[in-house]
Design a protein around this motif. Structure first.
Motif, PDB file in Angstrom:
ATOM      1  N   GLU A 106     -60.585  -3.024   1.061  1.00 38.19           N
ATOM      2  CA  GLU A 106     -60.043  -4.326   0.634  1.00 38.19           C
ATOM      3  C   GLU A 106     -59.191  -4.921   1.754  1.00 38.19           C
ATOM      4  O   GLU A 106     -58.561  -4.183   2.515  1.00 38.19           O
ATOM      5  CB  GLU A 106     -59.243  -4.182  -0.674  1.00 38.19           C
ATOM      6  N   THR A 107     -59.195  -6.246   1.821  1.00 37.18           N
ATOM      7  CA  THR A 107     -58.442  -6.905   2.896  1.00 37.18           C
ATOM      8  C   THR A 107     -58.187  -8.368   2.523  1.00 37.18           C
ATOM      9  O   THR A 107     -58.782  -8.888   1.579  1.00 37.18           O
ATOM     10  CB  THR A 107     -59.236  -6.824   4.228  1.00 37.18           C
ATOM     11  N   ASP A 108     -57.292  -9.032   3.267  1.00 43.15           N
ATOM     12  CA  ASP A 108     -57.078 -10.474   3.058  1.00 43.15           C
ATOM     13  C   ASP A 108     -57.852 -11.232   4.128  1.00 43.15           C
ATOM     14  O   ASP A 108     -57.846 -10.838   5.292  1.00 43.15           O
ATOM     15  CB  ASP A 108     -55.589 -10.819   3.139  1.00 43.15           C
ATOM     16  N   ILE A 109     -58.530 -12.282   3.730  1.00 42.37           N
ATOM     17  CA  ILE A 109     -59.390 -13.014   4.676  1.00 42.37           C
ATOM     18  C   ILE A 109     -59.043 -14.501   4.635  1.00 42.37           C
ATOM     19  O   ILE A 109     -59.040 -15.107   3.557  1.00 42.37           O
ATOM     20  CB  ILE A 109     -60.891 -12.835   4.299  1.00 42.37           C
ATOM     21  N   PHE A 110     -58.757 -15.073   5.807  1.00 43.71           N
ATOM     22  CA  PHE A 110     -58.594 -16.530   5.895  1.00 43.71           C
ATOM     23  C   PHE A 110     -59.913 -17.114   6.400  1.00 43.71           C
ATOM     24  O   PHE A 110     -60.414 -16.696   7.443  1.00 43.71           O
ATOM     25  CB  PHE A 110     -57.444 -16.908   6.837  1.00 43.71           C
ATOM     26  N   VAL A 111     -60.468 -18.053   5.648  1.00 48.84           N
ATOM     27  CA  VAL A 111     -61.739 -18.670   6.058  1.00 48.84           C
ATOM     28  C   VAL A 111     -61.436 -20.002   6.765  1.00 48.84           C
ATOM     29  O   VAL A 111     -60.988 -20.953   6.131  1.00 48.84           O
ATOM     30  CB  VAL A 111     -62.664 -18.923   4.840  1.00 48.84           C
ATOM     31  N   PRO A 112     -61.668 -20.070   8.079  1.00 45.81           N
ATOM     32  CA  PRO A 112     -61.442 -21.349   8.772  1.00 45.81           C
ATOM     33  C   PRO A 112     -62.424 -22.405   8.274  1.00 45.81           C
ATOM     34  O   PRO A 112     -63.442 -22.072   7.660  1.00 45.81           O
ATOM     35  CB  PRO A 112     -61.723 -21.014  10.245  1.00 45.81           C
ATOM     36  N   SER A 113     -62.115 -23.676   8.547  1.00 43.66           N
ATOM     37  CA  SER A 113     -62.988 -24.761   8.075  1.00 43.66           C
ATOM     38  C   SER A 113     -64.338 -24.724   8.790  1.00 43.66           C
ATOM     39  O   SER A 113     -64.452 -24.217   9.898  1.00 43.66           O
ATOM     40  CB  SER A 113     -62.308 -26.106   8.298  1.00 43.66           C
ATOM     41  N   ASP A 114     -65.318 -25.308   8.114  1.00 44.33           N
ATOM     42  CA  ASP A 114     -66.713 -25.138   8.527  1.00 44.33           C
ATOM     43  C   ASP A 114     -67.080 -26.082   9.672  1.00 44.33           C
ATOM     44  O   ASP A 114     -67.082 -27.308   9.508  1.00 44.33           O
ATOM     45  CB  ASP A 114     -67.607 -25.424   7.304  1.00 44.33           C
ATOM     46  N   ILE A 115     -67.421 -25.521  10.821  1.00 43.18           N
ATOM     47  CA  ILE A 115     -67.781 -26.360  11.980  1.00 43.18           C
ATOM     48  C   ILE A 115     -69.093 -27.105  11.727  1.00 43.18           C
ATOM     49  O   ILE A 115     -69.306 -28.208  12.235  1.00 43.18           O
ATOM     50  CB  ILE A 115     -67.812 -25.529  13.285  1.00 43.18           C
ATOM     51  N   SER A 116     -69.960 -26.521  10.894  1.00 45.49           N
ATOM     52  CA  SER A 116     -71.229 -27.201  10.593  1.00 45.49           C
ATOM     53  C   SER A 116     -70.973 -28.431   9.711  1.00 45.49           C
ATOM     54  O   SER A 116     -71.726 -29.408   9.775  1.00 45.49           O
ATOM     55  CB  SER A 116     -72.187 -26.246   9.883  1.00 45.49           C
ATOM     56  N   THR A 117     -69.926 -28.377   8.878  1.00 46.12           N
ATOM     57  CA  THR A 117     -69.538 -29.538   8.069  1.00 46.12           C
ATOM     58  C   THR A 117     -68.807 -30.555   8.935  1.00 46.12           C
ATOM     59  O   THR A 117     -68.974 -31.773   8.784  1.00 46.12           O
ATOM     60  CB  THR A 117     -68.643 -29.066   6.897  1.00 46.12           C
ATOM     61  N   ALA A 118     -67.994 -30.051   9.884  1.00 47.16           N
ATOM     62  CA  ALA A 118     -67.260 -30.933  10.804  1.00 47.16           C
ATOM     63  C   ALA A 118     -68.241 -31.762  11.642  1.00 47.16           C
ATOM     64  O   ALA A 118     -67.938 -32.889  12.042  1.00 47.16           O
ATOM     65  CB  ALA A 118     -66.359 -30.103  11.711  1.00 47.16           C
ATOM     66  N   ALA A 119     -69.436 -31.202  11.895  1.00 45.57           N
ATOM     67  CA  ALA A 119     -70.409 -31.821  12.805  1.00 45.57           C
ATOM     68  C   ALA A 119     -70.691 -33.297  12.475  1.00 45.57           C
ATOM     69  O   ALA A 119     -70.797 -34.134  13.379  1.00 45.57           O
ATOM     70  CB  ALA A 119     -71.718 -31.031  12.766  1.00 45.57           C
ATOM     71  N   TYR A 120     -70.784 -33.623  11.173  1.00 46.78           N
ATOM     72  CA  TYR A 120     -71.118 -35.005  10.768  1.00 46.78           C
ATOM     73  C   TYR A 120     -69.996 -35.970  11.133  1.00 46.78           C
ATOM     74  O   TYR A 120     -70.231 -37.094  11.581  1.00 46.78           O
ATOM     75  CB  TYR A 120     -71.425 -35.054   9.252  1.00 46.78           C
ATOM     76  N   PHE A 121     -68.749 -35.500  10.945  1.00 45.37           N
ATOM     77  CA  PHE A 121     -67.586 -36.348  11.233  1.00 45.37           C
ATOM     78  C   PHE A 121     -67.390 -36.469  12.745  1.00 45.37           C
ATOM     79  O   PHE A 121     -66.933 -37.495  13.234  1.00 45.37           O
ATOM     80  CB  PHE A 121     -66.342 -35.751  10.557  1.00 45.37           C
ATOM     81  N   ILE A 122     -67.760 -35.421  13.467  1.00 42.54           N
ATOM     82  CA  ILE A 122     -67.654 -35.453  14.931  1.00 42.54           C
ATOM     83  C   ILE A 122     -68.588 -36.534  15.484  1.00 42.54           C
ATOM     84  O   ILE A 122     -68.177 -37.408  16.251  1.00 42.54           O
ATOM     85  CB  ILE A 122     -67.991 -34.061  15.537  1.00 42.54           C
ATOM     86  N   VAL A 123     -69.844 -36.510  15.054  1.00 45.09           N
ATOM     87  CA  VAL A 123     -70.826 -37.472  15.588  1.00 45.09           C
ATOM     88  C   VAL A 123     -70.469 -38.895  15.157  1.00 45.09           C
ATOM     89  O   VAL A 123     -70.531 -39.842  15.955  1.00 45.09           O
ATOM     90  CB  VAL A 123     -72.266 -37.073  15.187  1.00 45.09           C
ATOM     91  N   LEU A 124     -70.031 -39.058  13.904  1.00 38.78           N
ATOM     92  CA  LEU A 124     -69.660 -40.398  13.434  1.00 38.78           C
ATOM     93  C   LEU A 124     -68.514 -40.956  14.288  1.00 38.78           C
ATOM     94  O   LEU A 124     -68.528 -42.130  14.668  1.00 38.78           O
ATOM     95  CB  LEU A 124     -69.254 -40.321  11.950  1.00 38.78           C
TER      96      LEU A 124
END
Ligand code: S3P
Length: 425
Positions: free
Chosen positions: A222-240
């Motif tokens: 067992e462990t604690d996990i921080f999930v960073p934000s999704d770069i594949s989701t960021a991709a749309y906002f980056i291109v826009l």
């Protein structure tokens, strides 16, 4: 749902996006396997990760989710219980394929099914190595539904991946966690490495290949996990942002795993003004902020070995390519045909709707012209990444556009519209 988008004049502000989808699936599965309670922070709120959560619950895992934090009470080694019903993986290839690796080692029978799209997708790629390990899996001509029958102890194998696929690699790793001896996985072209990172597996580079070792000794705790934000989701906002004049955007705490940076690095080669800030590399999965400013782009060659590291971003990279100088040319990407839709066909069909003279090949496509239309209607082909890519293109057209079947964005990012509204005017 037929969704219309107006032309956007300017992007400005900050965004916080949901947790990375690939890391979220693995965080849930690894926590469910471990004995004891794990806490996952910033779990993806998309439908795909919900599919994984529901399947694990049916197998005896207790998961309590409050405001982006999930507490997972894992079951321990080979301790999942038989599901009363068939498991439903929905639209999610990661759910179906990775779970097979875990289920192959349990002493009960499970049936996995999925939606219409997932039922068309190839499963031979996981059935083959898992069968070599001693699994007993029957299928409908190597497609879903899959029946994973109980098998005696799995045995370790040495396996060279015939396709660069993180899902296949991860299924073999998960099965390998149940073997006394060491399983050796050889990758000729690297794919995303979240599973090996999160399980802290021994890996080495030899003659340009990646070798990954896994055995029962790596079974998770067992462990604690921080999930960073999704770069594949960021991709749309980056291109826009890049393609909208006088625009700038800050996206916080994005996953900066090197095996997922192919897209951002490629855009930088195209001339994109993207900066990495506050980079944190001390965690299992590195993350940091991205700042993006409007840029002039030119098309540059997409290297064969970069394809697996930007495969999910090719639909939105195509949109960037439409506004960039020079020829956009994609080869070596036949894998796109086996995603949530046949993405080569989905992209080419949508480009034809705006009169782009696009040449389709088995493993890619090319075009060398700029936009001629001021307004357009697109289809999502029930594929979230196609829907968001052509939503971005609609927002860049002088008189806007629309995307038919837009509701499929819920697969990875149910808040896409609110996020756009928060940064545009
Ligand atoms: C994923 C791996 C990739 C990717 C998919 C997510 C994962 O698929 O396209 O969206 O989480 O392991 P393949 O393994 O089929 O390349």
């Amino acid at each position: 749902m037929y969704k219309t988008f107006k032309n956007i004049k300017k992007i400005n502000g900050e965004l916080k996006l949901p947790g990375d989808k690939s890391i979220s699936h693995r965080a849930l599965m690894i926590s469910a396997m471990a004995e004891g309670e794990s806490v996952i922070i910033n779990l993806s709120n998309g439908e795909d990760v919900k599919s994984t959560k529901k399947c694990l619950e049916k197998l005896g895992t207790k998961i309590f989710e409050v405001e982006g934090e999930a507490k997972v009470k894992g079951v321990g080694y080979k301790n999942f219980i038989k599901s009363k019903e068939k498991l439903y993986a929905g639209n999610s290839g990661t759910t179906a394929r990775l779970l097979c690796g875990i289920l192959a080692a349990q002493n009960f029978k499970t049936i996995i099914e999925g939606d219409e799209s997932l039922t068309q997708r190839p499963m031979q790629r996981i059935i083959e190595p898992l069968t070599q390990m001693g699994a007993n899996i029957s299928s409908n001509d190597f497609k879903l539904p899959l029946t994973i029958n109980p098998s005696n102890n799995l045995k370790a194998i040495s396996y060279t991946l015939p396709v660069a696929s993180a899902q296949v690699k991860s299924a073999v790793i998960f099965a390998g966690l149940h073997c006394d001896e060491e399983t050796k996985i050889i990758e000729k072209i690297p794919s995303r490495n979240h599973t090996e990172k999160m399980l802290k597996l021994r890996t080495e580079k030899k003659n340009g290949k990646n070798i990954i070792y896994v055995s029962k000794n790596n079974y998770p705790k067992e462990t604690d996990i921080f999930v960073p934000s999704d770069i594949s989701t960021a991709a749309y906002f980056i291109v826009l942002t890049l393609l909208t004049p006088n625009s700038s955007l800050l996206i916080r705490n994005v996953s900066l795993n090197e095996s997922r940076l192919g897209f951002v690095n490629h855009l930088i080669k195209m001339g994109a003004k993207i900066k990495f800030e506050n980079v944190n590399e001390d965690t299992v999965e590195p993350f940091g902020n991205l700042t993006i400013n409007s840029s002039e782009l030119k098309n540059v060659e997409i290297n064969k070995e970069d394809i697996p590291n930007l495969i999910d971003e090719i639909p939105i990279l195509t949109i960037a390519g439409l506004f960039a100088d020079g020829e956009f040319k994609l080869d070596n990407a036949e894998e796109l045909r086996y995603k949530e839709s046949d993405r080569i066909k989905s992209i080419v069909d949508n480009l034809k709707k705006i009169n782009i003279d696009v040449e389709e090949k088995i493993d890619g496509f090319s075009f060398n012209e700029n936009l001629k239309v001021e307004k357009a209607e697109f289809d999502s082909f029930n594929d979230h990444r196609i829907a968001m890519s052509f939503a971005v293109l609609s927002m860049l057209l002088k008189n806007g556009g629309s995307v038919n079947g837009f509701e499929c964005v819920n697969i990875s990012n149910p808040d896409f519209i609110e996020q756009i509204n928060g940064i545009s005017n």
